[in-house]
Design a protein around this motif. Structure first.
Motif, PDB file in Angstrom:
ATOM      1  N   GLN A 106       0.864  -1.198   0.128  1.00  0.00           N
ATOM      2  CA  GLN A 106      -0.061   0.084   0.104  1.00  0.00           C
ATOM      3  C   GLN A 106       0.926   1.230  -0.090  1.00  0.00           C
ATOM      4  O   GLN A 106       0.301   2.408  -0.442  1.00  0.00           O
ATOM      5  CB  GLN A 106      -0.895   0.000   1.263  1.00  0.00           C
ATOM      6  N   SER A 107       2.200   1.343   0.062  1.00  0.00           N
ATOM      7  CA  SER A 107       2.801   2.267   0.133  1.00  0.00           C
ATOM      8  C   SER A 107       2.848   2.877  -1.222  1.00  0.00           C
ATOM      9  O   SER A 107       2.924   2.248  -2.260  1.00  0.00           O
ATOM     10  CB  SER A 107       4.414   1.732   0.564  1.00  0.00           C
ATOM     11  N   GLN A 108       2.871   4.271  -1.157  1.00  0.00           N
ATOM     12  CA  GLN A 108       2.958   5.265  -2.470  1.00  0.00           C
ATOM     13  C   GLN A 108       4.282   4.787  -3.235  1.00  0.00           C
ATOM     14  O   GLN A 108       4.143   4.747  -4.384  1.00  0.00           O
ATOM     15  CB  GLN A 108       2.940   6.504  -2.090  1.00  0.00           C
ATOM     16  N   LYS A 109       5.264   4.351  -2.511  1.00  0.00           N
ATOM     17  CA  LYS A 109       6.658   3.962  -3.170  1.00  0.00           C
ATOM     18  C   LYS A 109       6.533   2.666  -3.869  1.00  0.00           C
ATOM     19  O   LYS A 109       7.269   2.453  -4.654  1.00  0.00           O
ATOM     20  CB  LYS A 109       7.762   3.896  -2.305  1.00  0.00           C
ATOM     21  N   ASN A 110       5.517   1.935  -3.929  1.00  0.00           N
ATOM     22  CA  ASN A 110       5.051   0.888  -4.332  1.00  0.00           C
ATOM     23  C   ASN A 110       3.961   0.785  -5.469  1.00  0.00           C
ATOM     24  O   ASN A 110       3.515  -0.010  -5.850  1.00  0.00           O
ATOM     25  CB  ASN A 110       4.562  -0.475  -3.365  1.00  0.00           C
ATOM     26  N   PHE A 111       3.674   2.037  -5.639  1.00  0.00           N
ATOM     27  CA  PHE A 111       2.864   2.460  -6.920  1.00  0.00           C
ATOM     28  C   PHE A 111       3.265   2.016  -8.021  1.00  0.00           C
ATOM     29  O   PHE A 111       4.578   1.726  -8.538  1.00  0.00           O
ATOM     30  CB  PHE A 111       2.896   3.981  -7.166  1.00  0.00           C
ATOM     31  N   GLY A 112       2.283   1.279  -8.676  1.00  0.00           N
ATOM     32  CA  GLY A 112       2.515   0.209  -9.935  1.00  0.00           C
ATOM     33  C   GLY A 112       3.070  -1.040  -9.763  1.00  0.00           C
ATOM     34  O   GLY A 112       3.609  -1.679 -10.965  1.00  0.00           O
ATOM     35  N   ILE A 113       3.299  -1.365  -8.763  1.00  0.00           N
ATOM     36  CA  ILE A 113       3.909  -2.816  -8.567  1.00  0.00           C
ATOM     37  C   ILE A 113       2.685  -3.758  -8.879  1.00  0.00           C
ATOM     38  O   ILE A 113       1.475  -3.917  -8.847  1.00  0.00           O
ATOM     39  CB  ILE A 113       3.893  -3.197  -6.904  1.00  0.00           C
ATOM     40  N   ARG A 114       3.234  -4.738  -9.848  1.00  0.00           N
ATOM     41  CA  ARG A 114       2.206  -5.483 -10.463  1.00  0.00           C
ATOM     42  C   ARG A 114       2.813  -7.182 -10.756  1.00  0.00           C
ATOM     43  O   ARG A 114       4.131  -7.318 -10.286  1.00  0.00           O
ATOM     44  CB  ARG A 114       1.723  -5.135 -11.742  1.00  0.00           C
ATOM     45  N   LYS A 115       2.086  -7.709 -11.166  1.00  0.00           N
ATOM     46  CA  LYS A 115       2.724  -9.402 -11.468  1.00  0.00           C
ATOM     47  C   LYS A 115       2.540 -10.164 -10.180  1.00  0.00           C
ATOM     48  O   LYS A 115       3.376 -11.212 -10.153  1.00  0.00           O
ATOM     49  CB  LYS A 115       4.029  -9.311 -12.214  1.00  0.00           C
ATOM     50  N   LEU A 116       1.915  -9.611  -9.085  1.00  0.00           N
ATOM     51  CA  LEU A 116       1.981 -10.326  -8.148  1.00  0.00           C
ATOM     52  C   LEU A 116       0.890 -11.802  -8.385  1.00  0.00           C
ATOM     53  O   LEU A 116       1.242 -12.649  -7.688  1.00  0.00           O
ATOM     54  CB  LEU A 116       0.964  -9.719  -6.796  1.00  0.00           C
TER      55      LEU A 116
END
Length: 326
Positions: A93-103
């Motif tokens: 949920q961190s803004q620095k993890n914005f765009g994290i995908r392929k989980l």
């Protein structure tokens, strides 16, 4: 039409490191699952291969997952957790993890492994093995095949606050990045090589639009700046509009280092390492010699992926990467 897996393997060379690294109560080692789950690495590779064939952009988010997992309290799979003591405070949920995908790929791999080797292979290892394969599996030009050590165990908690504090900002400086890597025993040359992971993928306008207005960052070439201003012309679309990190954004190669020497660095750190006297020699060297880039990237990746890992009886082996065991 499928492609033979052999075409992908060690396309441009393989690199290795020590076969074991000691931990607090156990070790990381090469082929840790050779007895407990002999097909583990093959299963990971098959899933990554399928993803890369259907979506060539898969490599960048898989590599980013590995970097972001390791940056927050070490490589422990915490980035995949969907619950904690407060479900709104998870790492992702961190803004620095914005765009994290392929989980979803991680979850699919874990499901396949649970069928053949229940509660044996950690989610933390799956992340690192998937990143290894994402780097190497390319139709046109594969990156190095890194002999990643395994034996990590999974954390039982995640923290948005720790992610905010430990993940680097998009406008990080050379001094700040050097400090982060130094704390992980990664030298400056290896650190520059790791930033070379920007050879893959894209950057959203939100992460570099401050370099475009009210005046253009003078380290950007005028042509490149104009291109970016066009792409990011609508501030309301800063979270969805994007530009490629380099001219060969789907290929793990050294083109990134050539681009940033020509004023085509998307992020502030890209431009700074090309001009800072401490890092510029490494940028020039990697731009001339792709094998040297591969070698130093491998060295840095192995150090990063072995930093502050849980081993032995620490943590747990999650049955589902999204949730800690009950």
């Amino acid at each position: 039409m499928g492609f033979p897996l052999a075409l992908f393997l060690c396309t441009l060379g393989c690199f290795s490191a020590s076969t074991a690294i000691a931990g607090i109560s156990g070790i990381l080692e090469l082929h840790f699952y050779k007895t407990s789950c002999p097909d583990a690495e093959m299963i990971v590779r098959e899933h990554v291969t399928r993803s890369m064939l259907t979506d060539p952009s898969s490599a960048a988010p898989l590599l980013r997952l590995a970097f972001h997992d390791c940056q927050v309290d070490g490589c422990d799979g915490s980035i995949l957790l969907k619950e904690s003591s407060n479900s709104l405070e998870i790492e992702a949920q961190s803004q620095k993890n914005f765009g994290i995908r392929k989980l979803d790929i991680m979850n699919n791999i874990k499901s396949s492994l649970e069928e053949v080797c229940p509660q044996t292979v950690s989610c933390a290892d799956i992340i690192q093995l998937a990143a290894r394969d994402a780097i190497n599996l390319h139709l046109q030009a594969g990156g190095p095949f890194i002999k990643v050590l395994t034996g990590r165990r999974d954390s039982i908690s995640a923290s948005k606050k720790r992610a905010e504090n430990q993940l680097p900002a998009s406008n990080i400086s050379v001094n700040e990045f050097a400090k982060i890597f130094h704390e992980k025993n990664i030298n400056l040359q290896e650190g520059v090589a790791l930033i070379g992971a920007h050879t893959l993928g894209i950057g959203h306008c939100r992460n570099f639009e401050e370099r475009l207005r009210p005046v253009s960052d003078p380290t950007l070439s005028p042509t490149f700046s104009l291109q970016l201003q066009t792409v990011c012309s609508d501030p309301s679309l800063a979270d969805v509009a994007f530009a490629q990190n380099d001219a060969t954004a789907f290929i793990f190669d050294n083109h990134y280092f050539i681009d940033i020497q020509n004023g085509r660095g998307l992020l502030k750190i890209d431009s700074e390492i090309a001009t800072d006297p401490r890092t510029m020699p490494h940028v020039i060297a990697f731009g001339k010699d792709m094998q040297q880039f591969f070698h130093m990237f491998t060295s840095g990746f192995l150090k990063l992926s072995s930093h502050k890992v849980l081993v032995g009886e620490e943590g747990e082996i999650r049955r589902d990467c999204s949730f800690k065991n009950s």
